[in-house]
Write a protein that holds these residues in place. Structure first.
Motif, PDB file in Angstrom:
ATOM      1  N   THR A  63       0.816  -1.219   0.000  1.00  0.00           N
ATOM      2  CA  THR A  63       0.000   0.000   0.000  1.00  0.00           C
ATOM      3  C   THR A  63       0.848   1.267   0.000  1.00  0.00           C
ATOM      4  O   THR A  63       0.373   2.329  -0.405  1.00  0.00           O
ATOM      5  CB  THR A  63      -0.929   0.026   1.215  1.00  0.00           C
ATOM      6  OG1 THR A  63      -0.136   0.109   2.408  1.00  0.00           O
ATOM      7  CG2 THR A  63      -1.791  -1.235   1.265  1.00  0.00           C
ATOM      8  N   GLY A  64       2.069   1.154   0.470  1.00  0.00           N
ATOM      9  CA  GLY A  64       2.912   2.342   0.559  1.00  0.00           C
ATOM     10  C   GLY A  64       2.613   3.195   1.779  1.00  0.00           C
ATOM     11  O   GLY A  64       3.174   4.275   1.950  1.00  0.00           O
ATOM     12  N   ILE A  65       1.712   2.707   2.617  1.00  0.00           N
ATOM     13  CA  ILE A  65       1.350   3.438   3.836  1.00  0.00           C
ATOM     14  C   ILE A  65       1.800   2.615   5.038  1.00  0.00           C
ATOM     15  O   ILE A  65       1.315   1.498   5.258  1.00  0.00           O
ATOM     16  CB  ILE A  65      -0.170   3.670   3.911  1.00  0.00           C
ATOM     17  CG1 ILE A  65      -0.634   4.456   2.680  1.00  0.00           C
ATOM     18  CG2 ILE A  65      -0.547   4.398   5.194  1.00  0.00           C
ATOM     19  CD1 ILE A  65      -2.134   4.580   2.579  1.00  0.00           C
ATOM     20  N   GLY A  66       2.730   3.122   5.785  1.00  0.00           N
ATOM     21  CA  GLY A  66       3.262   2.389   6.933  1.00  0.00           C
ATOM     22  C   GLY A  66       2.215   2.165   8.015  1.00  0.00           C
ATOM     23  O   GLY A  66       1.394   3.045   8.291  1.00  0.00           O
ATOM     24  N   VAL A  67       2.231   0.977   8.600  1.00  0.00           N
ATOM     25  CA  VAL A  67       1.319   0.641   9.694  1.00  0.00           C
ATOM     26  C   VAL A  67       2.156   0.382  10.942  1.00  0.00           C
ATOM     27  O   VAL A  67       3.135  -0.371  10.893  1.00  0.00           O
ATOM     28  CB  VAL A  67       0.466  -0.603   9.356  1.00  0.00           C
ATOM     29  CG1 VAL A  67      -0.434  -0.966  10.530  1.00  0.00           C
ATOM     30  CG2 VAL A  67      -0.366  -0.353   8.110  1.00  0.00           C
ATOM     31  N   TYR A  68       1.760   1.005  12.047  1.00  0.00           N
ATOM     32  CA  TYR A  68       2.536   0.884  13.282  1.00  0.00           C
ATOM     33  C   TYR A  68       1.675   0.282  14.392  1.00  0.00           C
ATOM     34  O   TYR A  68       0.454   0.444  14.413  1.00  0.00           O
ATOM     35  CB  TYR A  68       3.056   2.254  13.727  1.00  0.00           C
ATOM     36  CG  TYR A  68       4.066   2.837  12.767  1.00  0.00           C
ATOM     37  CD1 TYR A  68       5.431   2.717  13.008  1.00  0.00           C
ATOM     38  CD2 TYR A  68       3.655   3.491  11.605  1.00  0.00           C
ATOM     39  CE1 TYR A  68       6.358   3.242  12.125  1.00  0.00           C
ATOM     40  CE2 TYR A  68       4.575   4.015  10.714  1.00  0.00           C
ATOM     41  CZ  TYR A  68       5.928   3.891  10.976  1.00  0.00           C
ATOM     42  OH  TYR A  68       6.842   4.402  10.089  1.00  0.00           O
ATOM     43  N   GLU A  69       2.339  -0.399  15.301  1.00  0.00           N
ATOM     44  CA  GLU A  69       1.666  -0.973  16.460  1.00  0.00           C
ATOM     45  C   GLU A  69       2.316  -0.401  17.712  1.00  0.00           C
ATOM     46  O   GLU A  69       3.551  -0.342  17.816  1.00  0.00           O
ATOM     47  CB  GLU A  69       1.799  -2.497  16.440  1.00  0.00           C
ATOM     48  CG  GLU A  69       0.989  -3.199  17.514  1.00  0.00           C
ATOM     49  CD  GLU A  69       0.960  -4.705  17.290  1.00  0.00           C
ATOM     50  OE1 GLU A  69       1.491  -5.435  18.139  1.00  0.00           O
ATOM     51  OE2 GLU A  69       0.410  -5.140  16.266  1.00  0.00           O
ATOM     52  N   VAL A  70       1.488   0.043  18.619  1.00  0.00           N
ATOM     53  CA  VAL A  70       1.999   0.621  19.865  1.00  0.00           C
ATOM     54  C   VAL A  70       2.328  -0.509  20.837  1.00  0.00           C
ATOM     55  O   VAL A  70       1.489  -1.364  21.131  1.00  0.00           O
ATOM     56  CB  VAL A  70       0.971   1.579  20.490  1.00  0.00           C
ATOM     57  CG1 VAL A  70       1.496   2.103  21.827  1.00  0.00           C
ATOM     58  CG2 VAL A  70       0.672   2.732  19.536  1.00  0.00           C
ATOM     59  N   THR A  78       6.054   2.543  22.694  1.00  0.00           N
ATOM     60  CA  THR A  78       6.813   2.773  21.467  1.00  0.00           C
ATOM     61  C   THR A  78       6.010   2.301  20.262  1.00  0.00           C
ATOM     62  O   THR A  78       5.327   1.279  20.334  1.00  0.00           O
ATOM     63  CB  THR A  78       8.157   2.003  21.498  1.00  0.00           C
ATOM     64  OG1 THR A  78       8.877   2.385  22.662  1.00  0.00           O
ATOM     65  CG2 THR A  78       8.983   2.321  20.262  1.00  0.00           C
ATOM     66  N   GLU A  79       6.085   3.039  19.180  1.00  0.00           N
ATOM     67  CA  GLU A  79       5.450   2.619  17.939  1.00  0.00           C
ATOM     68  C   GLU A  79       6.435   1.779  17.127  1.00  0.00           C
ATOM     69  O   GLU A  79       7.556   2.205  16.873  1.00  0.00           O
ATOM     70  CB  GLU A  79       5.005   3.829  17.110  1.00  0.00           C
ATOM     71  CG  GLU A  79       3.740   4.480  17.597  1.00  0.00           C
ATOM     72  CD  GLU A  79       3.198   5.475  16.599  1.00  0.00           C
ATOM     73  OE1 GLU A  79       1.983   5.675  16.544  1.00  0.00           O
ATOM     74  OE2 GLU A  79       4.012   6.060  15.856  1.00  0.00           O
ATOM     75  N   TYR A 126      10.922  -7.039  15.799  1.00  0.00           N
ATOM     76  CA  TYR A 126      11.217  -7.234  17.220  1.00  0.00           C
ATOM     77  C   TYR A 126      11.500  -5.885  17.877  1.00  0.00           C
ATOM     78  O   TYR A 126      11.919  -4.928  17.218  1.00  0.00           O
ATOM     79  CB  TYR A 126      12.451  -8.121  17.401  1.00  0.00           C
ATOM     80  CG  TYR A 126      12.176  -9.605  17.310  1.00  0.00           C
ATOM     81  CD1 TYR A 126      12.050 -10.378  18.458  1.00  0.00           C
ATOM     82  CD2 TYR A 126      12.028 -10.229  16.076  1.00  0.00           C
ATOM     83  CE1 TYR A 126      11.798 -11.737  18.388  1.00  0.00           C
ATOM     84  CE2 TYR A 126      11.775 -11.595  15.994  1.00  0.00           C
ATOM     85  CZ  TYR A 126      11.667 -12.343  17.148  1.00  0.00           C
ATOM     86  OH  TYR A 126      11.412 -13.687  17.072  1.00  0.00           O
ATOM     87  N   LEU A 127      11.300  -5.825  19.150  1.00  0.00           N
ATOM     88  CA  LEU A 127      11.684  -4.663  19.933  1.00  0.00           C
ATOM     89  C   LEU A 127      12.271  -5.161  21.241  1.00  0.00           C
ATOM     90  O   LEU A 127      11.595  -5.849  22.014  1.00  0.00           O
ATOM     91  CB  LEU A 127      10.481  -3.753  20.204  1.00  0.00           C
ATOM     92  CG  LEU A 127      10.786  -2.513  21.058  1.00  0.00           C
ATOM     93  CD1 LEU A 127      11.713  -1.563  20.304  1.00  0.00           C
ATOM     94  CD2 LEU A 127       9.500  -1.798  21.442  1.00  0.00           C
ATOM     95  N   SER A 128      13.543  -4.854  21.464  1.00  0.00           N
ATOM     96  CA  SER A 128      14.241  -5.270  22.690  1.00  0.00           C
ATOM     97  C   SER A 128      14.122  -6.759  22.934  1.00  0.00           C
ATOM     98  O   SER A 128      13.828  -7.213  24.052  1.00  0.00           O
ATOM     99  CB  SER A 128      13.687  -4.488  23.884  1.00  0.00           C
ATOM    100  OG  SER A 128      13.847  -3.099  23.706  1.00  0.00           O
ATOM    101  N   GLY A 129      14.285  -7.536  21.864  1.00  0.00           N
ATOM    102  CA  GLY A 129      14.246  -8.977  21.982  1.00  0.00           C
ATOM    103  C   GLY A 129      12.859  -9.569  22.048  1.00  0.00           C
ATOM    104  O   GLY A 129      12.698 -10.789  22.152  1.00  0.00           O
TER     105      GLY A 129
END
Length: 276
Positions: A63-70, A78-79, A126-129
């Motif tokens: 889509t070219g639109i970034g999707v983030y998860e909090v 953090t996103e 991943y975030l911090s393992g």
């Protein structure tokens, strides 16, 4: 087990990548957006016999639109960017999801045998393992495991464990590029090479087949399979290996200059073969 295979950039636009290249030719898709193709075939029975039905493909761009998860960390939120917008996920959630199940086409009626994605399928974020979300490669691995389940096979030994797994329904994942710059170059130059390649092939095969007919027509050694199958294959290989490739050119070569280079090489080969 999902197998990942790297393809030469110069093969872009043919074989596994043909639909992706066509999608770029027909639509204004930026090189930063990836395109993927899923190829599905009728589910073979346990003997490997192909079921009736035609293979088909599904092709989509990201889509070219970034999707983030909090994500909640120890002290702050953090996103984290996840892969919902990616081309492979688009196909899985937009096209396959409604077909999954006992009454759907996948995987009871059809299975995936290969996937083409311009850039390699992404790993898990991943975030911090800590794993945040499935990456595209994990999603594909889950599809492979789902379609390999024995429960989708009907009319065979009732004593066989329906939740056993088959080992003949693996998925191969092909990719060509590692950057949007390489995609941009291929999108610009691949159609030029394909045009000259097909033109040269048609001229050469007409020349070769007419020569073969004139020399051997009516003889006991005349071989239709050679004329109609082997000769075209050999001719295609000759054209493919003779014409220059865009990866061997200077960076920034224009489509006009590349066209002139290819046309010159094609004309030279055609003259050479006519003079034999």
């Amino acid at each position: 087990m999902v197998v990942e295979i790297d393809l030469s950039e110069d093969e872009y636009g043919s074989g596994f990548s043909q639909q992706a290249c066509n999608e770029r030719e027909q639509n204004p898709i930026s090189p930063q957006r990836n395109i993927a193709t899923f190829h599905l075939v009728p589910r073979p029975d346990l003997t490997g016999t192909k079921a009736p039905g035609n293979p088909y493909t599904i092709t989509r761009a990201s889509t070219g639109i970034g999707v983030y998860e909090v994500v909640s960390g120890r002290r702050i939120e953090t996103e984290v960017k996840i892969n919902i917008s990616h081309s492979e996920s688009q196909i899985i959630y937009q096209d396959l999801k409604e077909k999954i199940g006992a009454d759907g086409q996948f995987p009871k009626g059809y299975v995936i045998d290969w996937i083409y994605t311009e850039r390699p399928a992404c790993p898990d974020p991943y975030l911090s393992g800590r794993k945040i979300h499935d990456g595209c490669l994990t999603e594909i691995t889950k599809l492979e495991r789902l379609q390999s389940e024995r429960r989708w096979d009907v009319g065979t030994n009732p004593d066989m464990n329906p939740y056993a797994y088959r080992n003949d329904l693996g998925i191969k994942v092909y990719s060509s590029f590692t950057s949007s710059t390489a995609i941009s170059t291929a999108t610009n130059l691949a159609p030029v090479r394909h045009e000259i390649k097909h033109q040269l092939f048609r001229k050469l095969i007409d020349l070769y087949q007419k020569s073969y007919d004139a020399a051997d027509a009516g003889s006991e050694e005349y071989d239709h399979s050679y004329r109609d199958e082997q000769l075209p294959r050999d001719t295609w290989n000759l054209v493919e290996t003779t014409l220059p490739r865009w990866t061997s050119q200077d960076t920034g070569v224009t489509s006009e200059v590349f066209h002139q280079l290819l046309q010159s090489a094609a004309d030279a080969l055609l003259r050479q073969e006519r003079n034999k």
